[in-house]
Enzyme design. Structure first.
Site, PDB file in Angstrom:
ATOM      1  N   GLU A  22      16.125 -22.771 -31.487  1.00  0.00           N
ATOM      2  CA  GLU A  22      15.436 -24.066 -31.515  1.00  0.00           C
ATOM      3  C   GLU A  22      16.178 -25.054 -32.401  1.00  0.00           C
ATOM      4  O   GLU A  22      16.652 -24.696 -33.492  1.00  0.00           O
ATOM      5  CB  GLU A  22      14.008 -23.916 -32.059  1.00  0.00           C
ATOM      6  N   LYS A  81      23.002 -27.892  -8.088  1.00  0.00           N
ATOM      7  CA  LYS A  81      23.115 -28.353  -6.690  1.00  0.00           C
ATOM      8  C   LYS A  81      24.592 -28.638  -6.422  1.00  0.00           C
ATOM      9  O   LYS A  81      25.405 -27.728  -6.489  1.00  0.00           O
ATOM     10  CB  LYS A  81      22.198 -29.550  -6.456  1.00  0.00           C
TER      11      LYS A  81
HETATM   12  N1  DSN Z   1      13.595 -28.558  -4.521  1.00  0.00           N
HETATM   13  C1  DSN Z   1      14.711 -29.469  -4.592  1.00  0.00           C
HETATM   14  C2  DSN Z   1      15.247 -29.818  -3.257  1.00  0.00           C
HETATM   15  O1  DSN Z   1      15.237 -28.969  -2.392  1.00  0.00           O
HETATM   16  O2  DSN Z   1      15.709 -30.939  -3.052  1.00  0.00           O
HETATM   17  C3  DSN Z   1      14.399 -30.671  -5.390  1.00  0.00           C
HETATM   18  O3  DSN Z   1      13.944 -30.297  -6.635  1.00  0.00           O
END
Ligand code: DSN
Length: 418
Positions: A60, A233
């Protein structure tokens, strides 16, 4: 000596059921064609780091100012992650501790807003995100939320309409970014509207972060007060989040994330973020993002040749939203039929969708994973042909079985994980 039957012998010794699921997941990821736009396959280096013994550490606080002893290695990895994030995006400040995109967004909001303040974000039903003000999310419960959307005519954001809504609502913060928007964002126009209304501007770049980092999508950094993202992503790192901001907002961001929202950071994940950011600073990653965009363009163009309607007519980024109404197929049925053929995507509401969210009239397709595997435009065209063949009759299991085998053969040519 016989071959081990599992890739996870330590897990198998304790918990054979979980080891079996891990082995099955490795097989699934290798053996199917995943077109879920929000997913990616991270590197073995990221996987190994995320699976490291840094998971054991409580840390923390922030580097140099922790509430526990023994944080020297935690400090090292967090400083590396912060420095690399700042270099990658050209930002003043990066907080790499958010466990997720949702907590990153909560951090940006609560660092300058009070409960009940007004926020204006893109409607979930038009491609926005739950945390951009949806009434079922904390963002729509804590704040007074309003939304803008896309036009019926061309499926893009009409900035004059955003300006009109903002002038009526007078939000304290304007939220940009989306989960299913295939076009570039006009950050300058959003900034101008924010300035006209004395509002903060937040850009959630979770989907497009990889492209923003490499210049394949315009960067919001010069325009937005806050830039939030996930790291798993297009950025191809571990599952997690990050908040970036202008220098004058850094102290407020850090203080609200910890101790305001989260407790102990996930140090193993922060270390894996550092590794992913190092990868993202490489020329190879820049080339990868260029191919993600080229593959999406090729997939979209071939689908249009097959008579599919794409929201906004195409794509500028890694994803496309396919309106299936002219094909007489629901999003749910398309998702099921394509999955049976080895092609994994998600049903997705389209703007002004007459069907409910568990059915929908569309599917969302993205190219980050196929590109990570080394597939190119030739394969993108082939994939569009398979999608067309399957969706001509989603009940035709013979077609699905044939294409399942062809997909398997393609995947074998482009292995994901050893
Ligand atoms: N769940 C994600 C998506 O599929 O775009 C966004 O958080």
């Amino acid at each position: 000596m016989s071959e081990p039957t599992t890739r996870y012998p330590a897990v198998a010794a304790v918990d054979p059921e979980v080891a079996a699921a891990l082995d099955a997941e490795r097989l699934r990821e290798n053996d199917s064609l995943v077109l879920i736009a929000s997913e990616n396959y991270c590197s073995e280096a990221v996987l190994q780091t995320q699976g490291s013994l840094l998971t054991n550490k409580y840390a923390e606080g922030y580097p140099g100012k922790r509430y526990y002893a023994g944080c020297e290695n935690a400090d090292t990895v967090e400083e590396l992650a912060r420095d690399r994030a700042r270099e990658l995006f050209g930002v003043d400040h990066a907080n790499v501790q958010p466990h997720s995109g949702s907590s990153a967004n909560m951090t940006a909001y609560l660092s300058v807003l009070k409960p009940g303040d007004k926020i204006l974000g893109m409607a979930l039903a038009h491609g926005g995100h739950l945390t951009h003000g949806s009434k079922v999310s904390f963002s729509g419960k804590i704040f007074s939320s309003f939304s803008y959307g896309v036009t019926r005519e061309n499926g893009t954001i009409d900035m004059d309409e955003v300006a009109r809504i903002a002038a009526i609502v007078k939000p304290r913060m304007i939220v940009t970014g989306a989960s299913a928007y295939p076009r570039f964002f006009d950050w300058q126009a959003f900034r101008d509207i924010a300035d006209e209304n004395k509002a903060y501007l937040m850009a959630d770049i979770a989907h497009i972060a990889g492209m923003v980092a490499t210049g394949h999508h315009p960067s919001p950094v010069p325009y937005a007060d806050f830039v939030t993202t996930t790291t798993h992503k297009t950025l191809r790192g571990p599952r997690g989040g990050m908040v970036m901001c202008k220098g004058e907002l850094a102290a407020a961001v850090d203080k609200i994330l910890f101790p305001g929202i989260q407790g102990g950071p996930l140090v193993h994940v922060i270390a894996a973020k550092a590794v992913a950011f190092k990868e993202a600073l490489s020329p190879a990653f820049k080339a990868y993002q260029g191919k993600v965009v080229a593959n999406a363009a090729a997939l979209a163009a071939r689908l249009v040749e097959h008579g599919f309607d794409l929201i906004s007519g195409g794509t500028d980024n890694h994803l496309m939203l396919v309106d299936l109404q002219n094909k007489g197929v629901t999003g749910a049925d398309a998702e099921t039929a394509l999955h049976a053929a080895g092609i994994t995507c998600n049903k997705n509401g389209i703007p002004f969708d007459p069907r409910p969210p568990m059915v929908t009239s569309g599917i969302r397709l993205g190219t980050p994973i196929m590109t990570t595997r080394g597939m190119g435009e030739t394969e993108a065209v082939q994939i569009a042909d398979w999608i067309d063949a399957v969706l001509r009759d989603p009940k035709d299991t013979a077609v699905q079985s044939r294409i399942r085998e062809e997909v398997r053969a393609l995947c074998a040519r482009f292995p994901a994980y050893a």
